[in-house]
Design a protein around this motif. Structure first.
Motif: not given
Length: 468
Positions: A134-143
């Motif tokens: 979930i955290l890594v996916s959130a970082l993907g959304a930030i990208i």
């Protein structure tokens, strides 16, 4: 709010921004390296015999030998073919994997602890899988948000598309490089951000869609996207994987079998599924299904399925660049490094505009960035000698580097660069000691040569203290 609280809040905000930027850097840097994760697996065990194809008899023999030796309960047996992207033959269950010879004889166990550490860092940041994803996916959304906001903020995007200025203190060149990387590779960055976000948010989407449209039945949603498994109630008998493999080769003569799975072995529901990569298609595979005797049951239908099903089944190859062979991997390596440099250059521009290039926070940022390849190199050395690559050691090195950045004021980016180059050279030295004559095999040289070039490039005397 009084000035003291405001000042402390601003400082906390700055530190939080640095660590968020570091997490983005970690995901992008590890993801770039993970593009060649299959090559790293070969690199960790360079002495294993490699081949380009395998016979039907060898497949059946290896399976029978493995299942005789490993009778412990398991939900699956797998056979990984030399056409999977790794030119090796592997037989495994859910707990252990063995390499096999072209004749189907079992060799040593498969072990790639450092590659697993690298992939887990990219997928989960070494957190528990559910939270990490979930955290890594959130970082993907930030990208994705950074790409859109960066493009909208660049008023002269067309006029400055090829502008690269030099001179001065290097700040303008840093800004131009950041803007060019951000614009030229924006489509790639969006693909990575969207697909990365999907992998972690798929579980949340599954819950949401099932509640809205399927009365909470999650399996119904899964069956709508991914073809459900066949329902069998057959007599339990020995599985003939050889016949199934032979038929799949005839059904897809231009395809490349990736792996074979025996689902629910030794039960009435057991069946064989062969995943075959189809050239010129982005989907991960078309799946050919057979019963235990090798009778064809049908395909999973991804090749000719609805566009949504094909899209979902293509996300893995889109995210990791596993298409078009080495051309695709090479492109993803270059674009992935551009995305990584966007993280570092963006933070460097922020520090420079604040006039904050000599502060403790600035030293911490560079320490964290340069400590990452050093930590990966040192954990790889440990894996060479112990066959273990513990995540705690990686983070211990990161924390130690963080403390060193705070306590040692002279520990600048030039020293960090040289330490990184030295750690890579030391890794190669240890690799030769451990693997000796196998250090010159193709599996070893395809990574050892680039590592050596990067190490020498980092250690060369630089005329100017350039941006890291």
């Amino acid at each position: 709010m009084n000035k003291s609280v405001s000042k402390k809040s601003l400082k906390a905000h700055s530190w939080l921004g640095v660590f968020t930027g570091f997490l983005l850097f970690l995901v992008c840097f590890s993801g770039t390296l993970a593009v060649v994760h299959k090559e790293f697996e070969r690199w960790e065990q360079p002495a294993i015999e490699e081949m380009s194809s395998i016979s039907v008899d060898a497949v059946q023999r290896a399976y029978e030998t493995f299942t005789r030796q490993h009778t412990e309960p398991t939900d699956h047996y797998h056979i990984v073919f030399p056409t999977s992207g790794i030119p090796r033959f592997v037989v495994e269950n859910d707990d252990v994997a063995y390499f096999a010879t072209p004749n189907g004889d079992l060799l040593t166990t498969e072990a790639s602890p450092w590659t697993s550490l690298l992939v887990d860092l990219h997928l989960y940041l070494h957190l528990p899988s559910s939270w990490g994803m979930i955290l890594v996916s959130a970082l993907g959304a930030i990208i994705c948000a950074l790409v859109f906001s960066g493009i909208l903020a660049h008023k002269r995007i067309a006029k400055d598309a090829f502008k690269l200025r030099h001179g001065g203190n290097g700040q303008q060149a840093n800004i131009d490089l950041h803007n060019r990387f951000g614009v030229w590779a924006a489509p790639f960055h969006l693909i990575i951000g969207v697909t990365g976000a999907y992998f972690g948010l798929a579980g949340l989407l599954l819950v949401l869609v099932s509640q809205l449209f399927y009365d909470g039945d999650r399996q119904a949603v899964i069956d709508k996207v991914f073809t459900p498994e066949p329902v069998l109630e057959a007599e339990v008998m020995p599985v003939n994987v050889g016949i199934a493999y032979a038929q799949s080769l005839e059904m897809a003569p231009d395809g490349k079998p990736v792996f074979l799975t025996v689902h629910e072995p030794n039960t009435p529901a057991q069946f064989i599924e062969i995943y075959t990569y189809l050239p010129d298609r982005l989907i991960y595979s078309e799946n050919y299904r057979f019963d235990a005797e090798g009778n064809f049951l049908g395909t999973a239908g991804y090749q000719d399925g609805l566009w949504g099903k094909q899209l979902v089944y293509s996300l893995y190859r889109l995210h990791f660049g596993e298409f078009a062979g080495w051309a695709g991997k090479g492109l993803y390596l270059v674009l992935g490094m551009m995305l990584t440099l966007l993280c570092t250059s963006g933070m460097n521009i922020w520090f420079s505009k604040r006039g904050d290039t000599h502060s403790k926070l600035y030293r911490v940022w560079h320490g964290l960035v340069w400590a990452t390849p050093i930590a990966l190199a040192l954990t790889a050395m440990v894996a060479l000698f112990t066959q273990q690559a513990p995540a705690w050691l990686f983070w211990l090195i990161i924390v130690a580097s963080l403390m060193a950045s705070i306590l040692i004021t002279k520990l600048n980016k030039v020293i960090w660069r040289r330490l990184t180059g030295a750690s890579l050279l030391l890794l190669l030295f240890c690799y030769v000691i451990v693997h000796q004559e196998y250090s010159t095999t193709l599996a070893a040289l395809q990574l050892n040569i680039p590592i050596l070039i990067i190490a020498l490039w980092l250690l060369r005397p630089w005329k100017r203290d350039s941006v890291s």
